[in-house]
Scaffold this motif. Structure first.
Motif, PDB file in Angstrom:
ATOM      1  N   THR A 223       0.843  -1.201   0.000  1.00  0.00           N
ATOM      2  CA  THR A 223       0.000   0.000   0.000  1.00  0.00           C
ATOM      3  C   THR A 223       0.875   1.247   0.000  1.00  0.00           C
ATOM      4  O   THR A 223       2.070   1.191   0.283  1.00  0.00           O
ATOM      5  CB  THR A 223      -0.926   0.007   1.226  1.00  0.00           C
ATOM      6  OG1 THR A 223      -0.117  -0.010   2.411  1.00  0.00           O
ATOM      7  CG2 THR A 223      -1.848  -1.199   1.226  1.00  0.00           C
ATOM      8  N   GLY A 224       0.228   2.380  -0.329  1.00  0.00           N
ATOM      9  CA  GLY A 224       0.955   3.646  -0.326  1.00  0.00           C
ATOM     10  C   GLY A 224       0.820   4.378  -1.648  1.00  0.00           C
ATOM     11  O   GLY A 224       0.010   4.022  -2.505  1.00  0.00           O
ATOM     12  N   LYS A 225       1.651   5.378  -1.822  1.00  0.00           N
ATOM     13  CA  LYS A 225       1.545   6.245  -2.983  1.00  0.00           C
ATOM     14  C   LYS A 225       2.036   5.543  -4.246  1.00  0.00           C
ATOM     15  O   LYS A 225       3.077   4.915  -4.258  1.00  0.00           O
ATOM     16  CB  LYS A 225       2.363   7.510  -2.761  1.00  0.00           C
ATOM     17  CG  LYS A 225       2.217   8.533  -3.883  1.00  0.00           C
ATOM     18  CD  LYS A 225       3.017   9.786  -3.585  1.00  0.00           C
ATOM     19  CE  LYS A 225       2.882  10.805  -4.722  1.00  0.00           C
ATOM     20  NZ  LYS A 225       3.656  12.043  -4.446  1.00  0.00           N
ATOM     21  N   ARG A 226       1.234   5.678  -5.313  1.00  0.00           N
ATOM     22  CA  ARG A 226       1.604   5.150  -6.622  1.00  0.00           C
ATOM     23  C   ARG A 226       1.479   6.283  -7.650  1.00  0.00           C
ATOM     24  O   ARG A 226       0.572   7.118  -7.549  1.00  0.00           O
ATOM     25  CB  ARG A 226       0.692   3.990  -7.045  1.00  0.00           C
ATOM     26  CG  ARG A 226       0.723   2.792  -6.106  1.00  0.00           C
ATOM     27  CD  ARG A 226       2.097   2.107  -6.121  1.00  0.00           C
ATOM     28  NE  ARG A 226       2.165   0.970  -5.236  1.00  0.00           N
ATOM     29  CZ  ARG A 226       1.983  -0.291  -5.625  1.00  0.00           C
ATOM     30  NH1 ARG A 226       1.722  -0.559  -6.881  1.00  0.00           N
ATOM     31  NH2 ARG A 226       2.056  -1.274  -4.746  1.00  0.00           N
ATOM     32  N   VAL A 227       2.361   6.268  -8.596  1.00  0.00           N
ATOM     33  CA  VAL A 227       2.345   7.285  -9.642  1.00  0.00           C
ATOM     34  C   VAL A 227       2.286   6.602 -10.995  1.00  0.00           C
ATOM     35  O   VAL A 227       3.060   5.679 -11.264  1.00  0.00           O
ATOM     36  CB  VAL A 227       3.595   8.193  -9.566  1.00  0.00           C
ATOM     37  CG1 VAL A 227       3.606   9.181 -10.739  1.00  0.00           C
ATOM     38  CG2 VAL A 227       3.631   8.958  -8.256  1.00  0.00           C
ATOM     39  N   TYR A 228       1.370   7.063 -11.879  1.00  0.00           N
ATOM     40  CA  TYR A 228       1.241   6.533 -13.226  1.00  0.00           C
ATOM     41  C   TYR A 228       1.399   7.680 -14.217  1.00  0.00           C
ATOM     42  O   TYR A 228       1.021   8.822 -13.947  1.00  0.00           O
ATOM     43  CB  TYR A 228      -0.125   5.852 -13.407  1.00  0.00           C
ATOM     44  CG  TYR A 228      -0.303   4.661 -12.483  1.00  0.00           C
ATOM     45  CD1 TYR A 228       0.177   3.402 -12.842  1.00  0.00           C
ATOM     46  CD2 TYR A 228      -0.952   4.807 -11.248  1.00  0.00           C
ATOM     47  CE1 TYR A 228       0.036   2.328 -11.983  1.00  0.00           C
ATOM     48  CE2 TYR A 228      -1.092   3.724 -10.394  1.00  0.00           C
ATOM     49  CZ  TYR A 228      -0.591   2.491 -10.770  1.00  0.00           C
ATOM     50  OH  TYR A 228      -0.720   1.428  -9.924  1.00  0.00           O
ATOM     51  N   TYR A 229       1.952   7.329 -15.384  1.00  0.00           N
ATOM     52  CA  TYR A 229       2.239   8.333 -16.407  1.00  0.00           C
ATOM     53  C   TYR A 229       1.307   8.121 -17.591  1.00  0.00           C
ATOM     54  O   TYR A 229       1.110   7.000 -18.056  1.00  0.00           O
ATOM     55  CB  TYR A 229       3.697   8.236 -16.866  1.00  0.00           C
ATOM     56  CG  TYR A 229       4.681   8.430 -15.731  1.00  0.00           C
ATOM     57  CD1 TYR A 229       5.117   9.713 -15.389  1.00  0.00           C
ATOM     58  CD2 TYR A 229       5.152   7.343 -14.990  1.00  0.00           C
ATOM     59  CE1 TYR A 229       6.010   9.906 -14.342  1.00  0.00           C
ATOM     60  CE2 TYR A 229       6.043   7.520 -13.947  1.00  0.00           C
ATOM     61  CZ  TYR A 229       6.463   8.798 -13.626  1.00  0.00           C
ATOM     62  OH  TYR A 229       7.335   8.994 -12.583  1.00  0.00           O
ATOM     63  N   LYS A 294       5.755   3.418 -14.476  1.00  0.00           N
ATOM     64  CA  LYS A 294       7.164   3.682 -14.788  1.00  0.00           C
ATOM     65  C   LYS A 294       7.364   3.515 -16.299  1.00  0.00           C
ATOM     66  O   LYS A 294       6.652   4.139 -17.079  1.00  0.00           O
ATOM     67  CB  LYS A 294       8.090   2.786 -13.975  1.00  0.00           C
ATOM     68  CG  LYS A 294       8.035   3.075 -12.480  1.00  0.00           C
ATOM     69  CD  LYS A 294       9.014   2.214 -11.699  1.00  0.00           C
ATOM     70  CE  LYS A 294       8.929   2.546 -10.218  1.00  0.00           C
ATOM     71  NZ  LYS A 294       9.851   1.714  -9.410  1.00  0.00           N
ATOM     72  N   GLN A 295       8.314   2.656 -16.753  1.00  0.00           N
ATOM     73  CA  GLN A 295       8.555   2.536 -18.183  1.00  0.00           C
ATOM     74  C   GLN A 295       7.716   1.428 -18.822  1.00  0.00           C
ATOM     75  O   GLN A 295       7.743   1.234 -20.044  1.00  0.00           O
ATOM     76  CB  GLN A 295      10.037   2.272 -18.471  1.00  0.00           C
ATOM     77  CG  GLN A 295      10.507   0.849 -18.227  1.00  0.00           C
ATOM     78  CD  GLN A 295      10.874   0.619 -16.764  1.00  0.00           C
ATOM     79  OE1 GLN A 295      10.574   1.441 -15.897  1.00  0.00           O
ATOM     80  NE2 GLN A 295      11.533  -0.494 -16.497  1.00  0.00           N
TER      81      GLN A 295
END
Length: 306
Positions: A223-229, A294-295
């Motif tokens: 759990t926690g912060k996730r970042v998507y591009y 990420k990539q």
């Protein structure tokens, strides 16, 4: 009467002389052969003396040569005693040279040579026994090493199996804890004078593109912060929006339009981002939208404006 007495005395004297003569003659003749025999034996020993030393010298040399060959056989075993055996072999060669140089060795010298030969034989016998012992120890050691190698091979095979299982388990856990995305959507929005936003298909009316997707729930994921591009491409394959470059640790990079942040708590979450029109309006055509963790690309969608 007197004449008879005189004749008797003469006869007795003659008998004594006769007996004494016979005894003396026996002693002379019996003693002479013994002297001749003794003289003959001494001469024989004296004659055999020089031949005896010569024969003994040759016998010792033959024995030393055979002993040298025996040392060669022992040296051929190539054990820890090889260096000592080489030294003893040189001692044999040196002794052989000394004996060869001695043309007329005395009986005392022959005794010394025989003693040295005996010592060298004894030394070889001891070394041969020690070599047999070393070979036996080496054989036992090799057997032990082979046994240990078998044990180590089995242990290595077991370790490799455990490592393989662990890697598979880690890979399974990694895959299981990985978040998946779904419900990729992109819609065009226009604004009414009241500020209300409505969906549209007209390029000239489009003020923004609302792009949404779902992050699927996963109980084993961290759990926690996730970042998507999010990457939006126009008809010319130009990246719209922020058009920023981000580099990752594996020497890979990505140019994105905007990013979406999420505080993931194990449950499914719907998220979205907005791409506003810039100074120029959206043009007619198809826009492609790609979603990245990420990539790694997680999905894509498209929207066509008339």
């Amino acid at each position: 009467m007197k004449k008879h007495y005189k004749d008797s005395w003469i006869k007795a004297l003659f008998a004594v002389v006769f007996v004494f003569g016979i005894g003396a003659t026996y002693l002379i003749f019996s003693n002479e052969p013994e002297q001749m025999i003794e003289q003959s034996d001494d001469d024989r020993l004296e004659i055999m003396g020089s031949n005896y030393e010569s024969v003994a010298q040759e016998n010792i040399l033959d024995s030393l040569n055979n002993l040298k060959l025996a040392y060669d056989v022992a040296i051929f075993e190539k054990t820890a005693l090889s260096q000592e055996l080489e030294l003893q072999k040189r001692n044999i060669e040196n002794l052989m040279e000394i004996i060869k140089a001695s043309k007329n060795p005395s009986i005392q010298q022959i005794k010394i040579y025989r003693k040295q030969l005996s010592d060298l034989k004894t030394s070889l016998d001891e070394k041969v026994l020690e070599i047999k012992k070393l070979k036996s120890q080496n054989k036992n050691l090799l057997t032990e090493i082979e046994t240990q190698n078998v044990v180590m091979y089995k242990q290595k095979a077991e370790n490799d199996t455990l490592i393989s299982k662990q890697q598979k388990l880690e890979s399974t856990l990694k895959d299981a804890s990985k978040l998946s995305l779904s419900n990729f959507k992109a819609i065009a929005l226009r604004e009414k004078s009241s500020g209300k936003e409505l969906e549209t298909e007209k390029a000239k009316n489009t003020k923004k593109l609302k792009i949404s997707f779902s992050v699927n729930g996963n109980a084993v994921a961290k759990t926690g912060k996730r970042v998507y591009y999010v990457q939006v491409l126009d008809q010319k394959n130009t990246v719209l929006g922020e058009n920023k470059l981000i580099e990752f640790d594996n020497d890979k990079a990505l140019v994105y339009s905007f990013l979406v942040a999420l505080d993931f708590q194990g449950k499914t979450a719907n998220v979205y981002g907005v791409l506003n029109a810039d100074e120029s309006q959206f043009k007619k055509g198809t826009y492609f939208v790609n979603f990245f963790d990420k990539q790694e690309i997680m999905g894509s969608t498209s929207i066509t404006l008339e």
